[in-house]
Motif scaffolding. Structure first.
Motif, short mmCIF file in Angstrom:
data_model
loop_
_atom_site.label_atom_id
_atom_site.label_comp_id
_atom_site.label_asym_id
_atom_site.label_seq_id
_atom_site.Cartn_x
_atom_site.Cartn_y
_atom_site.Cartn_z
N GLY A 249 48.00 43.13 45.20
CA GLY A 249 46.74 42.85 45.89
C GLY A 249 45.84 41.95 45.09
O GLY A 249 45.97 41.77 43.88
N GLY A 250 44.87 41.36 45.78
CA GLY A 250 43.93 40.48 45.14
C GLY A 250 44.45 39.06 45.02
O GLY A 250 45.59 38.75 45.39
N PHE A 251 43.59 38.19 44.49
CA PHE A 251 43.90 36.77 44.40
C PHE A 251 43.71 36.27 42.97
O PHE A 251 42.82 36.70 42.26
CB PHE A 251 42.98 35.96 45.32
N HIS A 252 44.58 35.33 42.60
CA HIS A 252 44.43 34.64 41.32
C HIS A 252 43.33 33.58 41.44
O HIS A 252 42.86 33.27 42.53
CB HIS A 252 45.76 34.03 40.90
N ARG A 253 42.97 33.00 40.29
CA ARG A 253 41.76 32.18 40.21
C ARG A 253 41.82 30.93 41.09
O ARG A 253 40.90 30.65 41.83
CB ARG A 253 41.51 31.80 38.74
N TYR A 254 42.88 30.15 40.98
CA TYR A 254 42.98 28.95 41.80
C TYR A 254 44.43 28.50 41.84
O TYR A 254 45.30 29.03 41.13
CB TYR A 254 42.08 27.82 41.28
N SER A 255 44.72 27.49 42.66
CA SER A 255 46.06 26.94 42.79
C SER A 255 46.11 25.58 42.11
O SER A 255 45.25 24.73 42.35
CB SER A 255 46.44 26.80 44.27
N VAL A 256 47.13 25.35 41.29
CA VAL A 256 47.25 24.06 40.61
C VAL A 256 47.82 23.00 41.54
O VAL A 256 47.76 21.80 41.22
CB VAL A 256 48.12 24.17 39.34
N ASP A 257 48.38 23.42 42.68
CA ASP A 257 48.93 22.46 43.64
C ASP A 257 48.14 22.52 44.94
O ASP A 257 47.25 23.34 45.13
CB ASP A 257 50.42 22.72 43.89
N GLU A 258 48.49 21.64 45.88
CA GLU A 258 47.73 21.52 47.12
C GLU A 258 48.09 22.59 48.14
O GLU A 258 47.36 22.80 49.11
CB GLU A 258 47.94 20.14 47.74
N ARG A 259 49.22 23.30 47.94
CA ARG A 259 49.67 24.24 48.97
C ARG A 259 49.48 25.71 48.58
O ARG A 259 50.12 26.59 49.14
CB ARG A 259 51.13 23.96 49.34
N TRP A 260 48.61 25.97 47.63
CA TRP A 260 48.25 27.33 47.23
C TRP A 260 49.45 28.10 46.67
O TRP A 260 49.49 29.32 46.75
CB TRP A 260 47.66 28.12 48.40
N PHE A 261 50.41 27.38 46.07
CA PHE A 261 51.65 28.03 45.65
C PHE A 261 51.61 28.48 44.18
O PHE A 261 51.76 29.65 43.87
CB PHE A 261 52.84 27.10 45.89
N VAL A 262 51.42 27.53 43.26
CA VAL A 262 51.44 27.87 41.83
C VAL A 262 50.01 28.17 41.38
O VAL A 262 49.17 27.28 41.36
CB VAL A 262 52.02 26.72 40.98
N PRO A 263 49.72 29.41 41.04
CA PRO A 263 48.34 29.75 40.69
C PRO A 263 48.06 29.62 39.20
O PRO A 263 48.97 29.58 38.38
CB PRO A 263 48.24 31.22 41.11
N HIS A 264 46.79 29.53 38.89
CA HIS A 264 46.33 29.90 37.54
C HIS A 264 46.08 31.39 37.63
O HIS A 264 45.26 31.85 38.42
CB HIS A 264 45.06 29.14 37.18
N PHE A 265 46.79 32.20 36.84
CA PHE A 265 47.03 33.59 37.17
C PHE A 265 45.91 34.57 36.86
O PHE A 265 46.05 35.76 37.16
CB PHE A 265 48.31 34.08 36.47
N GLU A 266 44.83 34.15 36.25
CA GLU A 266 43.79 35.14 35.97
C GLU A 266 43.18 35.64 37.28
O GLU A 266 43.18 34.96 38.29
CB GLU A 266 42.70 34.55 35.06
N LYS A 267 42.65 36.86 37.24
CA LYS A 267 42.00 37.46 38.41
C LYS A 267 40.57 37.80 38.04
O LYS A 267 40.32 38.56 37.10
CB LYS A 267 42.73 38.74 38.83
N MET A 268 39.62 37.25 38.81
CA MET A 268 38.21 37.43 38.53
C MET A 268 37.59 38.34 39.58
O MET A 268 37.87 38.23 40.77
CB MET A 268 37.48 36.09 38.53
N LEU A 269 36.69 39.22 39.15
CA LEU A 269 36.02 40.13 40.06
C LEU A 269 35.25 39.37 41.14
O LEU A 269 35.28 39.75 42.31
CB LEU A 269 35.07 41.06 39.29
N TYR A 270 34.56 38.30 40.75
CA TYR A 270 33.72 37.60 41.74
C TYR A 270 34.57 36.97 42.84
O TYR A 270 34.14 36.88 43.98
CB TYR A 270 32.80 36.57 41.08
N ASP A 271 35.79 36.52 42.51
CA ASP A 271 36.68 35.99 43.55
C ASP A 271 37.08 37.09 44.53
O ASP A 271 37.06 36.90 45.75
CB ASP A 271 37.93 35.39 42.93
N GLN A 272 37.49 38.24 43.99
CA GLN A 272 37.94 39.33 44.86
C GLN A 272 36.83 39.75 45.81
O GLN A 272 37.05 39.94 47.01
CB GLN A 272 38.39 40.53 44.02
N ALA A 273 35.62 39.92 45.26
CA ALA A 273 34.51 40.42 46.07
C ALA A 273 34.18 39.46 47.20
O ALA A 273 34.02 39.87 48.36
CB ALA A 273 33.29 40.64 45.17
#
Length: 679
Positions: A249-273
């Motif tokens: 569950g939850g989302f990683h910080r951002y995607s390094v590519d245009e199709r949301w595939f390879v993430p930068h893997f950290e998980k931030m509380l403010y993103d989840q909320a």
């Protein structure tokens, strides 16, 4: 093992550097005095504990004895947790962006003893590469310039400081708020919308919920189908991609590519909320169950992995963790990526085939672009087919999740930040309001009670920013006051509890006054009188987090509509007028402020359900009223006891009586239609 002064700090980020050979000091008057006494420049390094490139620079340079020797000899090295002190970080990030054209973390800035910047950047490699000097060379050159060319250094600081002060204190011609920025923002988002993959612009792609908030409201108010399409297509693509943690569950910080595939893997509380609310609003607007499921997925992650024993929410999980195959090596995403053979060993051949097909797993790995070599032969899970979310794979996902839990986990930043917790409380409160899960309301209440009892002083109105390792500290900033006030208003709308409204009023009336600009509208990010700041900034950019100003304006308007206090409305209008030129010329920079502008332009509407008590049937009735997306309509259940307690703070609400089991009031601009009695 080396030990420096950071060993005494509470911040997880600072403690990560407590055993560097660098003689780090925390940001403090003692450090500034050392620079003055020794006539040395300050090297300021700012970051946060789950920052991947901060780890890289720490390993390459700050753990290096040669680098440490230069830093200790020539500079006063200071470490700063930018999540604890965003005010300091913003000033020097603004400087770096001005002189280099870009920014990010780790932030590296060289300052005079009186805190004026004269050189800066972000990550510096440990040796010379591609014609660029390495970090030790830069240190030696800057040390030499300080000793041999002080006049040039002082000239540089004077020029830059003058430009920064001009930028922050420039007199703006205020604009009367109009709807023009709303249409302009929609047109600009429309132009950069990626119609193939969702999102806006090119890689890397960040979620930026504030933009989705605006588009959802533009759809609701203008009946614009394209605005909703951009919102839901982005949310669908994000949910299907590798940026979404399909197991935990939850989302990683951002995607390094245009199709949301390879993430930068950290998980931030403010993103989840924020994303939990975005998916919830998409569910309200479309009725699609998948959006509600993603909200539940996010909130379940927060409950399981980011909730403290006290009820507050931790800040983040790291991108890096020990590689299960080589525990001595820590790699980005190691906790989340898999080889096909591992999956078969966990699930067995038949279930593994179905699982791999559903989640895009390939024998030789599914990541094509891998410059760091982190993902060779491994797979990032993404929803390759509709089966990925099906009930048929529920058991396989459970087994796989349990297997993953046995891996070495990423570092957890256990700081509890008031602002980010405010966003999380809002997410849980709204989750309960729409989805009806009592656990969500319990989580929201517990977190709010913790903040109010530990971080807030009723008598003085003072709010603290950070709780960590048993200590509450650091005076709150505008976003702490604004996000918590917003959360309390959300809890009031869900529960009708007068105490939440009273606290929100106090935060806005007493708290916001600490940040108000006496010579114009809007709010500074920091209170007056801080001796360790070169500038007071008015933050107006809605990026990964909404700006304190955007949320404060919206809070003031909501309070004006609830309490009838015109002082709140005047303060909000003055702020919108001050930011008017920016909204007119750069509307997509402040989409959350545009949401507040929409509220200011709209007729305030309230739906009040008067009941004897909040019984399950009353809750169900109220939840049905909230099933549609009505962004500027307040729906509040009020009991007999609550209306009595509201007399002093919200006389309009306290005067609404009850006849029969329930009485329904539909009000606009503090005037109500004839009440509807429901027996």
């Amino acid at each position: 093992m080396h030990t420096n002064a950071l060993i005494h700090e509470k911040s997880p980020y600072l403690k990560q550097h407590a055993h560097n050979p660098v003689n780090w000091l925390p940001w403090s008057e003692a450090a500034f005095e050392a620079a003055r006494q020794q006539d040395k420049p300050i090297f300021l390094s700012a970051g946060y504990s789950t920052c991947h490139w901060c780890h890289v620079m720490a390993h390459e340079s700050f753990e290096n004895d040669r680098v440490a020797e230069i830093l200790n000899r020539e500079f006063i090295p200071i470490k700063l947790d930018r999540e604890e002190r965003p005010d300091v970080d913003r000033i020097y990030m603004l400087y770096v962006q001005a002189v280099t054209g870009s920014g990010g973390w780790p932030l590296s800035v060289w300052l005079t003893p009186d805190l004026k910047p004269f050189y800066g950047g972000t990550y510096f490699p440990p040796d010379s590469r591609y014609g660029r000097p390495g970090f030790p060379d830069i240190l030696e050159r800057l040390a030499m310039a300080w000793k041999k060319d002080r006049g040039r250094v002082n000239e540089m600081t004077g020029n830059v400081l003058e430009q920064l002060q001009e930028y922050t204190t420039a007199v703006r011609v205020t604009d009367t708020p109009t709807r023009a920025p709303l249409d302009a923002a929609f047109s600009q988002f429309r132009r950069v919308f990626d119609r193939k993959w969702g999102g806006f612009g090119n890689a890397p792609k960040f979620p930026r919920p504030a933009a989705l908030n605006f588009l959802a409201r533009y759809h609701a108010m203008e009946n614009n189908a394209e605005a909703l399409e951009m919102t839901v297509e982005t949310l669908r693509a994000m949910s299907a991609g590798g940026m979404h943690d399909h197991l935990g569950g939850g989302f990683h910080r951002y995607s390094v590519d245009e199709r949301w595939f390879v993430p930068h893997f950290e998980k931030m509380l403010y993103d989840q909320a924020q994303l939990a609310v975005s998916y919830l609003e998409a569910h309200q607007a479309t009725g699609e169950a998948s959006f509600a499921a993603t909200t539940r997925d996010i909130l379940a992650y927060l409950e399981r992995d980011l909730t403290s024993p006290e009820g507050g929410f931790y800040s983040a999980e790291d991108a890096d963790s020990p590689d299960p195959e080589n525990p001595a090596h820590s790699g980005e995403g190691a906790f989340y990526i898999w080889k096909e053979a591992e999956i078969e060993g966990i699930l067995g051949p038949e279930d593994a085939r179905r699982f791999c097909r559903a989640f895009g797993v390939q024998k030789d790995g599914n990541v094509d672009h891998d410059p760091q070599g982190e993902f060779i032969g491994r797979n990032i899970l993404f929803a390759a087919t509709e089966d990925a979310g099906s009930d048929a794979l529920t058991e396989a996902r459970r087994k796989f999740f349990e297997a993953r839990e046995k891996r070495p986990r990423p570092h957890l930043d256990r700081k509890i930040l008031t602002a980010w917790n405010g966003l999380a409380i809002s997410a849980f409160a709204k989750g309960y309001a729409v989805l009806g899960d009592a656990r969500y309301l319990s989580a929201a209440r517990k977190a709010a009670d913790f903040l109010l009892s530990t971080m807030y002083d009723d008598a003085s109105g003072n709010l603290l920013r950070r709780f960590c390792d048993g200590e509450a500290a650091i005076s709150g900033f505008l976003d702490d006051y604004a996000f918590l006030a917003q959360a309390l208003l959300d809890l009031f709308e869900v529960t009708g509890s007068p105490d939440y409204l009273k606290r929100a009023v106090s935060l806005a009336r007493i708290g916001f006054s600490k940040f108000a600009d006496p010579d114009g509208g809007g709010f500074f990010s920091t209170a007056a009188g801080a001796g360790d700041l070169l500038l007071r900034l008015k933050d107006d950019y809605d990026g990964a987090e909404p700006s304190g100003n955007s949320v404060a304006i919206d809070v003031l308007l909501r309070l004006a509509h609830i309490t009838g206090d015109e002082a709140f409305a005047r303060q909000a209008e003055a702020a919108l007028e001050w930011f008017g030129p920016k909204l007119r010329t750069q509307p997509t920079a402040s989409p959350q402020a545009l949401c507040a502008l929409y509220r200011w332009l709209s007729i305030p509407e309230q739906i009040i359900v008067r009941a004897g008590s909040l019984t399950p049937d009353v809750d169900a009735f109220v939840r049905d009223l909230r099933s549609k997306f009505l962004p500027f309509t307040m729906v509040v259940p009020l009991t007999d006891v609550a209306t009595t307690d509201l007399a002093a703070v919200a006389p309009f609400l306290s005067g609404l009586g009850r006849t029969g089991r329930m009485t329904l009031y539909h009000c606009k601009n503090l005037a109500c239609d004839l009440p509807q009695v429901i027996d």
